[in-house]
Design a protein around this motif. Structure first.
Motif, PDB file in Angstrom:
ATOM      1  N   VAL A  34    -125.502  19.415  25.054  1.00 11.12           N
ATOM      2  CA  VAL A  34    -125.942  20.344  26.099  1.00 11.12           C
ATOM      3  C   VAL A  34    -125.509  21.761  25.753  1.00 11.12           C
ATOM      4  O   VAL A  34    -126.290  22.714  25.850  1.00 11.12           O
ATOM      5  N   ARG A  35    -124.267  21.907  25.327  1.00 10.77           N
ATOM      6  CA  ARG A  35    -123.736  23.239  24.990  1.00 10.77           C
ATOM      7  C   ARG A  35    -124.482  23.838  23.799  1.00 10.77           C
ATOM      8  O   ARG A  35    -124.787  25.031  23.783  1.00 10.77           O
ATOM      9  N   LYS A  36    -124.783  23.014  22.795  1.00  7.04           N
ATOM     10  CA  LYS A  36    -125.509  23.500  21.619  1.00  7.04           C
ATOM     11  C   LYS A  36    -126.888  24.031  21.995  1.00  7.04           C
ATOM     12  O   LYS A  36    -127.393  24.962  21.365  1.00  7.04           O
ATOM     13  N   ARG A  80    -129.237   4.979  31.528  1.00  7.30           N
ATOM     14  CA  ARG A  80    -128.084   5.016  30.620  1.00  7.30           C
ATOM     15  C   ARG A  80    -128.220   6.213  29.688  1.00  7.30           C
ATOM     16  O   ARG A  80    -127.245   6.906  29.389  1.00  7.30           O
ATOM     17  N   GLU A  81    -129.457   6.455  29.267  1.00  4.87           N
ATOM     18  CA  GLU A  81    -129.726   7.518  28.314  1.00  4.87           C
ATOM     19  C   GLU A  81    -131.174   7.966  28.455  1.00  4.87           C
ATOM     20  O   GLU A  81    -132.013   7.225  28.985  1.00  4.87           O
ATOM     21  N   ASP A  90    -118.743   9.155  23.893  1.00  6.75           N
ATOM     22  CA  ASP A  90    -120.175   9.255  24.189  1.00  6.75           C
ATOM     23  C   ASP A  90    -120.437  10.376  25.187  1.00  6.75           C
ATOM     24  O   ASP A  90    -121.382  11.155  25.040  1.00  6.75           O
ATOM     25  N   ARG A  91    -119.592  10.457  26.198  1.00  6.24           N
ATOM     26  CA  ARG A  91    -119.752  11.501  27.218  1.00  6.24           C
ATOM     27  C   ARG A  91    -119.523  12.886  26.610  1.00  6.24           C
ATOM     28  O   ARG A  91    -120.281  13.827  26.868  1.00  6.24           O
ATOM     29  N   LEU A  92    -118.491  13.021  25.811  1.00  2.31           N
ATOM     30  CA  LEU A  92    -118.191  14.315  25.211  1.00  2.31           C
ATOM     31  C   LEU A  92    -119.297  14.737  24.242  1.00  2.31           C
ATOM     32  O   LEU A  92    -119.604  15.932  24.130  1.00  2.31           O
ATOM     33  N   LYS A  93    -119.915  13.772  23.554  1.00  2.00           N
ATOM     34  CA  LYS A  93    -121.000  14.086  22.632  1.00  2.00           C
ATOM     35  C   LYS A  93    -122.198  14.641  23.388  1.00  2.00           C
ATOM     36  O   LYS A  93    -122.821  15.621  22.945  1.00  2.00           O
ATOM     37  N   THR A  94    -122.535  14.049  24.520  1.00  4.29           N
ATOM     38  CA  THR A  94    -123.655  14.559  25.319  1.00  4.29           C
ATOM     39  C   THR A  94    -123.360  15.976  25.798  1.00  4.29           C
ATOM     40  O   THR A  94    -124.228  16.858  25.746  1.00  4.29           O
ATOM     41  N   ILE A  95    -122.142  16.210  26.276  1.00  5.22           N
ATOM     42  CA  ILE A  95    -121.770  17.553  26.729  1.00  5.22           C
ATOM     43  C   ILE A  95    -121.893  18.554  25.581  1.00  5.22           C
ATOM     44  O   ILE A  95    -122.369  19.678  25.765  1.00  5.22           O
ATOM     45  N   CYS A 138    -130.288  18.803  35.797  1.00  2.00           N
ATOM     46  CA  CYS A 138    -130.597  17.381  35.667  1.00  2.00           C
ATOM     47  C   CYS A 138    -129.335  16.605  35.319  1.00  2.00           C
ATOM     48  O   CYS A 138    -128.420  17.133  34.686  1.00  2.00           O
ATOM     49  N   THR A 139    -129.306  15.344  35.742  1.00  2.00           N
ATOM     50  CA  THR A 139    -128.294  14.405  35.275  1.00  2.00           C
ATOM     51  C   THR A 139    -129.035  13.110  34.984  1.00  2.00           C
ATOM     52  O   THR A 139    -129.436  12.383  35.898  1.00  2.00           O
ATOM     53  N   LEU A 140    -129.228  12.841  33.702  1.00  2.00           N
ATOM     54  CA  LEU A 140    -130.120  11.765  33.266  1.00  2.00           C
ATOM     55  C   LEU A 140    -129.425  10.771  32.346  1.00  2.00           C
ATOM     56  O   LEU A 140    -130.079   9.909  31.773  1.00  2.00           O
ATOM     57  N   GLY A 141    -128.109  10.893  32.195  1.00  2.00           N
ATOM     58  CA  GLY A 141    -127.399  10.039  31.260  1.00  2.00           C
ATOM     59  C   GLY A 141    -127.232  10.726  29.918  1.00  2.00           C
ATOM     60  O   GLY A 141    -127.350  11.947  29.803  1.00  2.00           O
ATOM     61  N   MET A 142    -126.990   9.945  28.896  1.00  2.00           N
ATOM     62  CA  MET A 142    -126.772  10.494  27.559  1.00  2.00           C
ATOM     63  C   MET A 142    -128.073  11.077  27.003  1.00  2.00           C
ATOM     64  O   MET A 142    -129.165  10.569  27.287  1.00  2.00           O
ATOM     65  N   LEU A 143    -127.959  12.122  26.207  1.00  2.00           N
ATOM     66  CA  LEU A 143    -129.139  12.690  25.570  1.00  2.00           C
ATOM     67  C   LEU A 143    -128.766  13.292  24.226  1.00  2.00           C
ATOM     68  O   LEU A 143    -127.621  13.669  23.980  1.00  2.00           O
TER      69      LEU A 143
END
Length: 338
Positions: free
Chosen positions: A180-182, A102-103, A172-177, A129-134
């Motif tokens: 990643v961008r940051k 999940r995360e 939640d998805r947009l926050k993880t993206i 990687c695709t590991l869920g939320m981070l």
């Protein structure tokens, strides 16, 4: 023109163009910004399978559904690196590792994933990687380990999302993206069609992606692979015409992005895949399995590439091209697929 402020009306107008006109316009944009005979080849490996607490209606790895997927703990480092070597030898320039979490949690498993990232990076491959939320801190750790890209799909439109998943929100998805961008990691984000959505939902999904602060560097377009035991196990996948239309619209909205023809490719004919490439797809996953779903084998892809005179894209091409340097065709690497 590349922009990040598309209106729904503008996207609907593109999406609803007569089919051949849409493909023509997408193909024209594709040739303006990309080499139409070049396709990025990626390999996706499930490094931790099953047992996910999420309730994504399409997913075979959700613990709450009764599917044929068996729960497997995180793979050993040596096995992952050996798989990456095989992928590189088969012609892949990017190696993607997926874990059914999940995360991301700050524990020994995450430490092991960081070692995997370092190892694959040292092979000269783009590592994803695709590991869920981070969190932003975890994204920075992955970046420091050598991570090139992180995949986190929006899946569908914000309006349709709650009909597909309830255990995490669209935000939640947009926050993880955003995290990643940051961290200055390449963003890989797309979606799935065939989830029972409307054309309007597909427009909404593409609008979310195209209006991000920067377009995702990779945009996977997946077609549902129905899995027995999941809520969408009896759902009919989208047609090839829907796939081409979605890919073509994505290409026009996001001219420089790698548009990846992803899950569902096994059910497509060579002719259907060729139409997708014509409409602007320029990336695929190679290998018999995508996490837990079947995929065309390397022999089939090699034959398709030969028929279409397609060559695999080299790793880190964007970084190797200097501003102001005229584009040059790279030598064919078809033998690498053998």
């Amino acid at each position: 023109m590349i922009k990040n402020n598309w209106t729904r009306a503008e996207i609907e107008e593109i999406y609803n163009l007569p089919f051949l006109e849409l493909v023509y316009r997408a193909a024209t944009v594709h040739r303006q910004y990309n080499d139409p005979q070049e396709v990025q080849v990626s390999t996706l490996l499930s490094i931790k399978t099953g047992g996910c607490p999420e309730d994504c209606s399409y997913c075979s790895q959700a613990a709450r559904y009764h599917t044929d997927v068996k729960v497997q703990k995180l793979m050993p480092l040596k096995e992952v690196l050996a798989a990456a070597e095989r992928a590189k030898d088969a012609g892949s320039s990017r190696f993607c590792m997926g874990a059914a979490w999940r995360e991301v949690r700050d524990n020994r498993d995450f430490d092991n994933v960081l070692e995997m990232v370092k190892g694959v990076n040292e092979m000269g491959m783009e590592v994803c990687c695709t590991l869920g939320m981070l969190t932003e801190e975890q994204a920075n750790k992955l970046k420091n380990a050598g991570l090139y890209a992180y995949n986190h799909n929006v899946d569908t439109s914000e309006e349709h999302y709650q009909d597909v998943i309830s255990t995490r929100t669209y935000d939640d998805r947009l926050k993880t993206i955003d995290n990643v961008r940051k961290a200055k990691i390449s963003v890989c984000s797309g979606g799935i069609i065939g989830l029972g959505e409307t054309d309007g939902d597909r427009v909404g999904m593409l609008m979310t992606l195209a209006n991000m602060p920067a377009h995702p560097d990779s945009v996977p377009i997946n077609n549902l692979v129905p899995i027995a035991g999941t809520p969408l196990g009896d759902q009919n996948p989208a047609t090839i015409w829907d796939m081409v239309r979605t890919i073509a619209t994505a290409r026009i909205l996001m001219p420089k992005s790698m548009v990846r023809l992803s899950a569902g490719r096994l059910e497509m004919s060579y002719e259907g895949q060729a139409f997708c490439f014509m409409a602007g797809a320029n990336s695929i996953f190679s290998g018999d399995v995508l996490l837990t779903t079947p995929n065309p084998n390397e022999k089939s892809d090699k034959e398709l590439f030969q028929i279409l005179s397609i060559k695999p894209r080299e790793a880190f091409k964007n970084e190797k091209q200097q501003p102001g340097v005229e584009f040059q065709m790279i030598p064919s690497a078809m033998e690498a697929l053998g």
